[in-house]
Design an enzyme around this catalytic site. Structure first.
Site, PDB file in Angstrom:
ATOM      1  N   TYR A 193      -4.238  -3.058  -5.839  1.00  0.00           N
ATOM      2  CA  TYR A 193      -3.203  -3.053  -6.876  1.00  0.00           C
ATOM      3  C   TYR A 193      -3.655  -3.813  -8.130  1.00  0.00           C
ATOM      4  CZ  TYR A 193       0.706  -1.300  -4.004  1.00  0.00           C
ATOM      5  OH  TYR A 193       1.565  -0.540  -3.252  1.00  0.00           O
ATOM      6  N   LYS A 243      -9.686  -2.007   7.438  1.00  0.00           N
ATOM      7  CA  LYS A 243     -10.467  -0.765   7.561  1.00  0.00           C
ATOM      8  C   LYS A 243     -11.929  -1.198   7.489  1.00  0.00           C
ATOM      9  CE  LYS A 243     -10.783   3.768   7.766  1.00  0.00           C
ATOM     10  NZ  LYS A 243     -10.263   4.630   8.847  1.00  0.00           N
ATOM     11  N   ASP A 274      -5.633   2.937  10.465  1.00  0.00           N
ATOM     12  CA  ASP A 274      -5.195   4.276  10.898  1.00  0.00           C
ATOM     13  C   ASP A 274      -4.604   4.207  12.307  1.00  0.00           C
ATOM     14  OD1 ASP A 274      -7.788   3.671  11.747  1.00  0.00           O
ATOM     15  OD2 ASP A 274      -8.635   5.637  11.296  1.00  0.00           O
ATOM     16  N   ASP A 311       2.117  -2.186   2.290  1.00  0.00           N
ATOM     17  CA  ASP A 311       3.144  -1.364   1.633  1.00  0.00           C
ATOM     18  C   ASP A 311       3.442  -0.136   2.482  1.00  0.00           C
ATOM     19  OD1 ASP A 311       4.806  -0.362  -0.497  1.00  0.00           O
ATOM     20  OD2 ASP A 311       3.152   0.978  -1.057  1.00  0.00           O
ATOM     21  N   ASP A 324       6.946   0.650   5.184  1.00  0.00           N
ATOM     22  CA  ASP A 324       7.854   1.804   5.050  1.00  0.00           C
ATOM     23  C   ASP A 324       7.874   2.607   6.351  1.00  0.00           C
ATOM     24  OD1 ASP A 324       8.328   1.247   2.271  1.00  0.00           O
ATOM     25  OD2 ASP A 324       8.440   3.404   1.850  1.00  0.00           O
TER      26      ASP A 324
HETATM   27  C1  IPM Z   1       7.306  -2.004  -2.876  1.00  0.00           C
HETATM   28  C2  IPM Z   1       7.052  -0.901  -3.880  1.00  0.00           C
HETATM   29  C3  IPM Z   1       6.110  -1.411  -4.962  1.00  0.00           C
HETATM   30  C4  IPM Z   1       4.769  -1.704  -4.313  1.00  0.00           C
HETATM   31  C5  IPM Z   1       5.920  -0.485  -6.184  1.00  0.00           C
HETATM   32  C6  IPM Z   1       7.204  -0.014  -6.763  1.00  0.00           C
HETATM   33  C7  IPM Z   1       5.095  -1.180  -7.229  1.00  0.00           C
HETATM   34  O1  IPM Z   1       6.570   0.240  -3.249  1.00  0.00           O
HETATM   35  O2  IPM Z   1       7.801  -3.067  -3.276  1.00  0.00           O
HETATM   36  O3  IPM Z   1       7.035  -1.809  -1.689  1.00  0.00           O
HETATM   37  O4  IPM Z   1       3.959  -0.787  -4.100  1.00  0.00           O
HETATM   38  O5  IPM Z   1       4.529  -2.880  -4.018  1.00  0.00           O
HETATM   39 MN    MN Z   2       6.664   0.116  -1.096  1.00  0.00          MN
END
Ligand code: IPM
Ligand code: MN
Ligand code: NAD
Length: 353
Positions: free
Chosen positions: A141, A188, A220, A244, A248
């Site tokens: 990032y 990785k 993975d 990240d 999710d």
């Molecule tokens: C999160 C989001 C952010 C990230 C984006 C919106 C920059 O996906 O907070 O998880 O990737 O960190």
């Molecule tokens: Mn995110």
């Protein structure tokens, strides 16, 4: 106690869920005799529209004066033109970087009340209690990048230093000591040099924590193990991008992306608290978003920035009780349950609080 809390509601469902979390904080203040003052500021797409900048200087200054920041979400299709000079997400990244919030805590729990309607077998969800420690201010990032070049190529660089890995790793090992004593470090290392450095740096930190069991897992395979044996994980330590994505993924264990909170911390008690989900443009403006992730983020704020652990636990218990009593927003409702609006769900949490 007295505290100043800055709210950054942002875009899409951000303002809808932030409003409900503030109602919960107000109730906590009333029952505990605390005095919380709030100030709101712009971030993301709404800040671009108002000022041209996704993180105006004024917002940074207001955050600096606060004990903690509660953030909704940023982004949306109206600001997603790939050729746009500024993007809402840049505001969020800059905020994290500015305050050096390198450790992002993302707890994941599976709620018994939701297990029967989960896409995974209910028996796999028993005793799921994971804490992601996501490195938040380095990695791909923030590494060297070239947006355009001659227009035919672009690159982002996964860059980690030993120090960047180790300060996040220490947070993970310390957390494991307060939990079940296990760290799974995600990398990785079979392909990427930066991830071989990651593995070496984490292994060095582990030498200071002989009481903690360390497992290295390739990302993975980890994505699969998190769904096949979720209850076996305690603390999961991951870099910025892998953390990240995997967090999710594991929102499925909790029932919905609308359930998972986060705390972004550096040194000291200041922190930024936000749901892990985004601005959900597909449901924004309808008053149906799940406020749990933001309410639980407010609980983390009480715990980590204000030292109010009892109040944090009370909020978490009230959320759990509301779920156990059948309260559901649309994203977690089964076909036989009438879903509640965002504010009606928060009413149910407040009733239990
Ligand atoms: C999160 C989001 C952010 C990230 C984006 C919106 C920059 O996906 O907070 O998880 O990737 O960190
Ligand atoms: Mn995110
Ligand atoms: P998203 O997280 O906004 O939504 C993904 C899916 O989950 C959608 O179907 C959405 O309706 C659902 N969802 C998310 N939160 C929910 C909630 N509280 N209640 C019920 N359903 C919920 O991800 P996306 O659609 O890929 O991204 C939309 C925008 O949000 C993008 O601009 C992205 O950059 C941004 N984003 C911001 C943050 C942040 O501010 N921290 C995090 C992730 C994404």
């Amino acid at each position: 106690m007295k505290a100043k809390i800055v709210t950054l509601p942002g875009d899409g469902i951000g303002p809808e869920v932030t409003e409900q979390a503030v109602r919960v904080l107000d109730a906590v203040a009333a029952r505990g005799g605390h005095e919380f003052t709030y100030e709101s500021a712009l971030i993301g797409g709404c800040a671009i529209d108002a000022t041209g900048n996704p993180l105006p200087d004024e917002t940074l200054a207001v955050c600096k004066s606060a004990d903690a920041v509660l953030l909704g979400a940023v982004g949306g299709p109206q600001w997603s033109d790939p050729t746009a000079p500024v993007r809402p997400e840049q505001g969020l990244l800059k905020l994290r970087h500015h305050f050096d919030l390198f450790a992002n805590l993302r707890p994941v729990k599976a709620y018994p009340a939701l297990a029967h309607y989960a896409p995974l077998r209910a028996d796999l969800l028993e005793n799921v209690d994971i804490l992601f420690v996501r490195e938040l201010t380095s990695g791909i990032y923030f590494g060297p990048r070239q947006e355009q070049g001659d227009g035919d190529s672009a690159h982002d660089t996964m860059l980690y230093t030993v120090e960047q890995v180790q300060r996040a790793a220490r947070v993970a090992f310390e957390a494991a000591r307060q939990r079940r004593g296990k760290v799974a470090s995600v990398d990785k290392a079979n392909v990427l040099a930066s991830m071989r450095l990651w593995r070496r740096a984490v292994t060095e930190v582990a030498a200071d924590y002989p009481d903690i069991e360390l497992e290295h897992v390739l990302v993975d395979a980890c994505a699969m193990h998190l769904l096949r044996r979720p209850a076996s994980f305690d603390v999961v330590l991951a870099g910025n991008m892998f953390g990240d994505i995997l967090s999710d993924e594991t929102s499925v264990l909790a029932g919905s992306l609308g359930m998972l909170p986060s705390a972004s911390l550096g040194v000291g008690s200041f922190g930024v608290y936000e749901p892990i989900h985004g601005s959900a443009p597909d449901i924004a403006g309808q008053g149906i978003a799940n406020p749990v992730a933001t309410i639980l983020s407010a609980a983390m704020l009480l715990r980590h920035s204000l030292g109010l652990d009892d109040d944090a636990q009370a909020v978490e218990a009230a959320v759990e009780a509301a779920l156990a009593s059948g309260a559901r927003t649309a994203d977690i409702a089964d076909p036989n349950t009438e879903p509640l609006s965002t504010s009606a769900f928060a009413d149910r949490v407040l009733a239990h609080l």
